[in-house]
Design an enzyme around this catalytic site. Structure first.
Site, PDB file in Angstrom:
ATOM      1  N   LYS A 172       0.838  -1.209   0.000  1.00  0.00           N
ATOM      2  CA  LYS A 172       0.000   0.000   0.000  1.00  0.00           C
ATOM      3  C   LYS A 172       0.867   1.251   0.000  1.00  0.00           C
ATOM      4  O   LYS A 172       0.566   2.239  -0.680  1.00  0.00           O
ATOM      5  CB  LYS A 172      -0.927   0.001   1.215  1.00  0.00           C
ATOM      6  CG  LYS A 172      -1.797   1.255   1.353  1.00  0.00           C
ATOM      7  CD  LYS A 172      -2.715   1.464   0.162  1.00  0.00           C
ATOM      8  CE  LYS A 172      -3.494   2.790   0.251  1.00  0.00           C
ATOM      9  NZ  LYS A 172      -4.512   2.798   1.308  1.00  0.00           N
ATOM     10  N   LYS A 240      -0.610  11.427   5.672  1.00  0.00           N
ATOM     11  CA  LYS A 240      -0.197  10.450   6.689  1.00  0.00           C
ATOM     12  C   LYS A 240       0.512   9.263   6.054  1.00  0.00           C
ATOM     13  O   LYS A 240       1.538   8.790   6.567  1.00  0.00           O
ATOM     14  CB  LYS A 240      -1.433  10.000   7.474  1.00  0.00           C
ATOM     15  CG  LYS A 240      -1.196   8.930   8.523  1.00  0.00           C
ATOM     16  CD  LYS A 240      -1.512   7.526   8.015  1.00  0.00           C
ATOM     17  CE  LYS A 240      -2.963   7.386   7.611  1.00  0.00           C
ATOM     18  NZ  LYS A 240      -3.270   6.013   7.113  1.00  0.00           N
TER      19      LYS A 240
END
Length: 297
Positions: A172, A240
């Protein structure tokens, strides 16, 4: 056989994912920090839980879909958390995007309770969550992956087992590097066109059939042109995610210069108050750097 699923985290992504599992016939026990989404799904047939522990107590599989590492740790390891409610042989599937090191930490704690963990972050945004077409990248025990695969198949289409715990999150993170840099590339191309006196929408149409074609150009490029920054994937989350990438890069002593520069652009978007916009709003930062003033969006 999986008879009950605990689902924790009913935000932009989690709520439609939980709803798709209910439509597939799974019995869900749901929990969320704010009550509104719980009440909505309870009205549709889910069972409401007052704590993560309660969501886990009767579940064969517990799914978490939360904003960041701290939230996952609190929900799983905190007081009245998932860990307190897990029975042996239960599977925790964290579908959030968090650090690989956090995954490994939680997986070790679950082993002590004879339970299992899969890290299974997703890509595709809220549209794919609603349509059950998410890309799902999974790390953990391959036999446990096969056990949970029928659940994944109700949530997504491109489902890949990658490797041991943490491998899903590494995948990811790699995805987020490519998406961030491609968003920036599309934005820069449009600014180049606009400053040259050429309509960016026509440029986009012309290059959609060439080597520049990408999902980012197709979807996020249109968002930029339409000034539609309603979040499908929030800039806050992508900021983030890039911070996670750079933290891992520091630990591994690797150089990711373009990603590092991208991090500063997310900081600039934060300074403009844009973190709750779609991540395609990165174009607003680059426009301001180039002296482009846009009235709408």
């Amino acid at each position: 056989m999986i008879s009950a699923i605990g689902f924790i985290g009913l935000g932009l992504m989690g709520k439609p994912m939980a709803r798709n599992l209910m439509k597939a016939g799974y019995r869900l026990v749901v929990h969320n920090r704010s009550r509104g989404a719980v009440d909505v799904l309870a009205a549709e047939g889910a069972t409401a839980a007052l704590s993560p522990q309660e969501a886990a107590e009767t579940a064969d599989v517990v799914i978490t879909m939360l904003p960041a590492d701290t939230h996952v740790e609190e929900v799983v390891l905190g007081q009245n958390g998932v860990l307190d409610g897990l029975r042996p042989d239960t599977v925790l599937v964290d579908m959030s995007t968090i650090s690989p090191s956090t995954v490994k930490k939680i997986a070790r704690r679950l082993t002590e309770k004879e339970a299992y963990m899969l890290d299974a972050p997703v890509s595709g945004g809220d549209v794919a969550a609603i349509d059950a077409t998410l890309s799902i990248m999974v790390g953990g025990n391959p036999e446990i992956f096969e056990r949970v695969l029928p659940i994944f198949q109700k949530l997504g289409r491109n489902i890949n087992y990658i490797g041991e715990n943490g491998a899903g999150q590494v995948t990811k993170a790699a995805n987020q590097i490519i998406v961030a840099l491609t968003i920036e590339a599309v934005a820069e191309a449009f600014i180049f066109a606009k400053k040259s006196g050429v309509d960016p929408s026509r440029v986009r149409e012309a290059i959609m059939g060439g080597y520049a074609q990408s999902r980012i150009l197709e979807l996020h490029g249109k968002r930029m042109i339409d000034r539609n920054f309603k979040p499908g994937g929030k800039a806050r989350s992508h900021k983030k995610d890039i911070e996670i990438v750079l933290s891992v890069a520091r630990d591994l002593d690797i150089c990711l210069p373009a990603t590092a520069f991208s991090a500063h652009r997310w900081n600039a978007l934060a300074a403009q108050g844009g973190l709750d916009l779609d991540h395609s709003a990165m174009v607003k930062v680059l426009e301001s750097m180039s002296g482009i003033k846009v009235c709408a969006g």
